[in-house]
Design an enzyme around this catalytic site. Structure first.
Site, PDB file in Angstrom:
ATOM      1  N   TYR A 148      -0.272  -3.067  13.416  1.00 23.61           N
ATOM      2  CA  TYR A 148      -1.097  -2.206  12.564  1.00 23.61           C
ATOM      3  C   TYR A 148      -2.046  -1.374  13.425  1.00 23.61           C
ATOM      4  CZ  TYR A 148      -3.983  -0.837   8.579  1.00 23.61           C
ATOM      5  OH  TYR A 148      -4.641  -0.118   7.620  1.00 23.61           O
ATOM      6  N   ASP A 168      -7.611  -4.289   6.087  1.00 24.15           N
ATOM      7  CA  ASP A 168      -8.901  -3.799   6.525  1.00 24.15           C
ATOM      8  C   ASP A 168      -9.762  -3.596   5.287  1.00 24.15           C
ATOM      9  OD1 ASP A 168      -7.745  -1.589   5.362  1.00 24.15           O
ATOM     10  OD2 ASP A 168      -7.645  -0.396   7.186  1.00 24.15           O
ATOM     11  N   CYS A 197     -60.834  42.804 -31.609  1.00 24.48           N
ATOM     12  CA  CYS A 197     -59.639  43.431 -32.182  1.00 24.48           C
ATOM     13  C   CYS A 197     -59.981  43.922 -33.591  1.00 24.48           C
ATOM     14  CB  CYS A 197     -58.490  42.434 -32.213  1.00 24.48           C
ATOM     15  SG  CYS A 197     -57.022  43.020 -33.064  1.00 24.48           S
ATOM     16  N   ASP A 212      -3.052  -3.090   3.243  1.00 24.97           N
ATOM     17  CA  ASP A 212      -3.476  -3.158   4.641  1.00 24.97           C
ATOM     18  C   ASP A 212      -4.700  -4.044   4.776  1.00 24.97           C
ATOM     19  OD1 ASP A 212      -1.430  -1.440   5.195  1.00 24.97           O
ATOM     20  OD2 ASP A 212      -2.690   0.349   5.412  1.00 24.97           O
ATOM     21  N   GLU A 221       0.818  -1.226   0.000  1.00 20.99           N
ATOM     22  CA  GLU A 221       0.000   0.000   0.000  1.00 20.99           C
ATOM     23  C   GLU A 221       0.844   1.264   0.000  1.00 20.99           C
ATOM     24  OE1 GLU A 221      -3.657   1.795   2.659  1.00 20.99           O
ATOM     25  OE2 GLU A 221      -3.572  -0.351   2.211  1.00 20.99           O
ATOM     26  N   CYS A 232     -54.850  43.119 -27.588  1.00 17.67           N
ATOM     27  CA  CYS A 232     -55.031  41.854 -28.294  1.00 17.67           C
ATOM     28  C   CYS A 232     -54.033  40.821 -27.791  1.00 17.67           C
ATOM     29  CB  CYS A 232     -54.871  42.061 -29.802  1.00 17.67           C
ATOM     30  SG  CYS A 232     -55.190  40.536 -30.750  1.00 17.67           S
ATOM     31  N   CYS A 277     -49.890  40.865 -33.225  1.00 18.78           N
ATOM     32  CA  CYS A 277     -50.903  41.916 -33.293  1.00 18.78           C
ATOM     33  C   CYS A 277     -50.716  42.846 -32.116  1.00 18.78           C
ATOM     34  CB  CYS A 277     -52.299  41.303 -33.265  1.00 18.78           C
ATOM     35  SG  CYS A 277     -53.613  42.548 -33.357  1.00 18.78           S
TER      36      CYS A 277
END
Length: 923
Positions: free
Chosen positions: A343, A125, A809, A123, A16, A834, A839
């Site tokens: 460890y 674990d 309109c 390791d 590791e 409108c 328009c």
């Protein structure tokens, strides 16, 4: 597995860390290894010959540096503004080798191609097992038929390493999957809440910063980090809420030739002064004390501690030497790599029956300080030896932490190295020792009906306390009393005191809380504490006691007010339990991920809806920020839809400094798509409801709260609306009230600033969602009644569907409903406009009623005209300036009652000429 023909096999060994690789190579080769360079200058390759179970091997030992791979989101989701943070709960994730570890990967690939075996020395674990499978993935990608095994060891000493290599096992994939589950859960939850918090809070408040760029940039959330902060804040709140209360107690002491005895009132104390005073006066009036009970001395034991695991190492180093948990683990790791202790990351607090406990004691007999005690431990006639107790925890990976090699202090050791090594040794010697023994006596007396007691302790045998200098057994010998004996107390007083709150959590207390609640693992707890300090959520004083910062307290308070206990350990404890279930095969990784992420996504979505609670909490501690640059929107961070202009980023709800809301593209400034919301919007929040009509989906609906005084009669203050183009209420409010000032908007001049009816709204391929016919939108559908809600009537026709007054309109014949202007110049004035796109028919209601002129028509001027250009810019004469110029009594104004700018005649509105050339100028 052996090579055919009995020849040597080539074995690639991977550790590791580089230091572990060198130590293992040195032990297996007895110091006679050859060294060559790898692709990474930090990870050398050590070569030597060795035999594994009689099989000749050509060993190549190299290393990684912790994790070889990182878990990340796919590229599309990595940028903060690339997606809705809620999408991170299902966004694709992948493992990849980061750039700074590509050389290590190349070394592994090159060596694996010419190897027969792969032996993993990671390791032992869960984390190490996960790294092991990362190495396996890299090596198998270049050579499928590698024979793969892993070595199990707990100390870098000859016996352990030789035994490990001769008893190789298969790597544990369940352990690796448990870590994969944790990594993915932490990534998704942490990223979503971190983005949410940061985008919501960072620019809104002036948060104190220490100058650390990372700290000032990110307001992070971690699934373990946050409950750890919760412990600190909860204790702090408990102290703040404590109200001192005065109490009274009667104290009694008796001094004789044999010594002093201090008697404690068996009532303890009283909070009522009058009652305490009366009882005290009774004692003073009849002070003679009578001995009521003198039991025979009882033998008491003080037992030694259980064997040392990681959490106890961190707690005791903090308590005895005031070392932080992070620094303790750093020192312990260095001692392990140098071969002096086992460890240091282990949950186990009981030794296996196969462990040679006495051999470890023999190693320490040479030490000048504790060597003599170790020697006495080994002598049977002393009776000091005791097999260590069983703490009940076993992680099935490593034994408890213990010394593996004698040292009286190396030349390169610091004081912290000496202290941690001494703690490990003395703790081990204590746990194989007999408990301390004392004789304890308790005497009870009576004074005027009130009972008092005194205890005395005489140490008969110190045993483990002799070597474990960190603990003591207090107590003193009291005079000898006989039942029925009477005496007058030397001192009899009524004393007052006040109740005191509990102290702030120290590091040992915090670690105990985390351990009890299942927050983190033995290998990660110190990292969570360090992150709190690094992020500025908590501080630690010289006595290692923690206090929350304003930011830390505000975050916890905000989530607490929401009703969520995200700062409590319960959710994380359940996750940790589920990950343990994965490691033992009771649950699958997929099951745990689905359950956990579904639950946390629901929490996230609801927390986002209740974000006001978080803002309120921050307001208590911090001033609103005044440093936002002009033109910068404050991001609320709630995604509404995918941008339908650039199709690359999402559009999020935002708010500028003037308090006006918009939905803008997160790809700004490359994409300036924006939808401005109605000016009267007081509050807006994105919901989880989606619109069934608009697309491309999903388009999330927004919950609006409008200012009552700013909206016309007939409109509700609360509205659940869609900005996708189908919401008539929003269109009407924008037409009537505009979108408010955009002076602080992010979009630069010339940027596309479309409103709800602008070009950024998907028109569903020009098919009306009301009648399903083409050629018009639902807003202009001739078969649909106008959505305007003004119930008042005036001159014109009445819409039979909703009793609204309309006029036709004069351009396209579309019914035009009556509306109300809301600008300062024309507030409350009625007009017709409108609704058809293209328009521009407009007329004031009073113009029709009085017969003073005709309606005005003209070309549509777009968002800058129809939607208004700011508040309070109408003409002072109420918009009637056109009358004096022969404009037929009707000014050309926008739908909000404000003048329209653009190339058109101011008098008649015709875009083909200006007012000075108007043919009607002199009429």
């Amino acid at each position: 597995m052996s090579r055919r023909g009995g020849g040597p096999v080539t074995v690639l060994n991977v550790a590791e860390k580089p230091s572990v690789a060198k130590s293992v190579a040195g032990i297996l080769s007895r110091g006679s290894f050859r060294t060559r360079e790898g692709r990474s200058r930090y990870n050398k390759i050590f070569e030597f010959d060795y035999a594994i179970n009689g099989q000749p091997c050509r060993m190549m030992m190299t290393s990684v540096i912790g994790h070889l791979m990182e878990l990340e989101f796919a590229d599309r989701f990595r940028k903060w503004h690339s997606c809705d943070p809620a999408d991170l709960y299902q966004a694709p994730v992948m493992k990849h080798v980061p750039e700074d570890k590509k050389d290590i990967k190349k070394t592994l690939e090159e060596e694996a191609r010419r190897s027969d075996w792969l032996v993993l020395w990671l390791d032992c674990d869960r984390e190490g097992e996960n790294i092991a499978f990362e190495v396996v993935d890299v090596c198998r990608a270049v050579k499928q038929n590698l024979y793969i095994r892993r070595a199990h060891f707990s100390a870098l000493i000859d016996r352990e390493i030789h035994e490990a290599v001769q008893n190789l096992r298969e790597p544990n994939q369940l352990f690796a999957q448990a870590v994969d589950a944790r990594q993915e859960i932490d990534l998704r939850i942490g990223a979503s809440f971190t983005r949410f918090q940061t985008m919501l809070l960072k620019d809104r408040f002036s948060i104190d910063s220490t100058g650390d760029e990372e700290r000032s940039r990110v307001i992070s959330y971690g699934p373990c980090q946050f409950p750890t902060l919760g412990f600190i804040v909860e204790r702090y709140w408990e102290i703040q809420a404590h109200e001192p209360e005065e109490f009274w107690t009667i104290n009694c002491s008796h001094e004789s030739q044999e010594g002093l005895a201090t008697f404690n009132w068996m009532r303890g104390h009283l909070f009522d002064y009058a009652s305490a005073a009366i009882l005290y006066e009774m004692c003073v009036a009849e002070p003679t004390a009578t001995v009521m009970n003198v039991p025979h001395p009882r033998e008491k034991f003080k037992y030694p501690p259980y064997p040392l695991n990681t959490i106890e190492l961190e707690k005791r180093a903090s308590r005895y030497f005031r070392l932080s948990s992070e620094h303790t683990m750093k020192v312990a790791e260095e001692l392990y790599q140098a071969g002096f202790i086992s460890y240091p990351r282990t949950e186990t607090d009981s030794f296996s029956s196969r462990t040679d406990l006495r051999a470890m004691v023999e190693e320490q007999t040479r030490h000048p300080a504790w060597g003599p005690y170790a020697q006495r431990l080994l002598e049977p006639e002393r009776g000091l030896w005791r097999n260590p107790g069983n703490g009940g925890h076993d992680d099935k990976a490593h034994p408890p932490i213990h010394p593996t090699k004698f040292s009286s202090g190396e030349s390169n050791w610091s004081r912290d190295h000496l202290n941690v090594y001494e703690l490990v040794v003395r703790h081990y010697l204590a746990c194989v020792s007999q408990p301390a023994v004392a004789a304890e006596t308790t005497v009870e007396i009576d004074i005027a009906g009130e009972r008092f007691s005194a205890s005395g302790r005489a140490i008969l045998a110190k045993n483990y306390l002799e070597v474990y200098r960190f603990e003591s057994w207090g107590g003193s010998v009291i005079p000898v009393y006989e039942k029925g004996q009477q005496f007058i107390p030397t001192r009899l007083t009524l004393d007052s005191a006040v109740t005191r709150p509990p102290p702030l959590l120290c590091e040992a207390d915090l670690l105990s809380c985390m351990d009890k609640a299942g927050i983190g693992t033995d290998a990660t707890m110190h990292d969570h504490i360090k992150k709190l300090l690094d992020r500025g959520y908590a501080t630690k004083d010289a006595n290692t006691r923690f206090s929350p910062t304003n930011l830390g307290e505000a975050l916890v308070m905000g989530y607490d007010d929401m009703g969520y206990e995200l700062w409590k350990p319960n959710l994380r404890a359940i996750m940790e339990h589920d990950m343990n279930e994965v490691s033992v095969g009771n649950k699958t990784k997929a099951e745990v991920l689905e359950t956990c992420l579904q639950q946390m996504k629901a929490c996230f979505l609801d927390a986002r809806i209740k974000k006001g609670k978080l803002l309120d909490a921050m307001t208590i501690f911090f001033e609103r920020s005044n440093n936002t640059d002009e033109g910068d929107n404050q991001t609320i961070g709630e995604v509404v839809r995918r941008c339908n202009l650039c199709h690359e980023s999402d559009m999020a709800l935002r708010k500028n400094q003037d308090g006006n809301f918009m939905v803008g593209c997160m790809g700004y400034p490359q994409c300036r798509n924006a939808v401005w919301l109605p000016g009267p919007t007081l509050e807006a929040s994105v919901t989880t409801d989606t619109c069934q009509s608009c697309g491309p989906g999903p388009v999330y609906k927004i919950r609006f709260k409008f200012r009552q005084i700013r909206i016309p009669p007939g409109f509700d203050v609360n509205h659940l609306g869609c900005i996708g183009g189908c919401d008539d209420v929003l269109k009407q409010l924008i037409d009537i009230c505009g979108t408010g000032s955009r002076s602080q908007a992010r979009a630069a001049p010339g940027a596309t600033q479309n409103n709800v009816r602008g070009s950024n709204i998907r028109q569903n391929n020009n098919v009306c969602i009301h009648c399903q016919q083409g050629g018009h939108t639902s807003a202009n559908c001739p078969s649909r009644a106008s959505g305007y809600r003004n119930p008042r009537t005036s001159t014109g026709t009445t819409n039979p569907r909703n009793d609204e007054t309309t006029v036709s309109c004069t351009t396209c014949g579309t019914p035009c409903a009556i509306r109300t202007a809301n600008t300062e110049a024309n507030r409350g004035r009625k007009f017709y406009s409108c609704p058809s796109q293209g328009c521009n028919f407009f007329t004031w209601e009073d113009s029709i009623s009085n017969g003073t002129g005709n309606a005005t028509t003209g070309s549509n001027s777009g968002g800058s005209g129809r939607r208004g250009r700011g508040r309070g810019r109408g003409n002072r004469d109420g918009g009637q300036s056109g009358r004096g110029r022969g404009g037929g009594g009707t000014s050309f104004v926008s739908a909000t009652g404000e003048p329209v700018s653009g190339r058109r005649c101011f008098s008649c509105g015709d875009p083909s000429h200006f007012a000075n050339a108007c043919p009607n100028r002199n009429s």
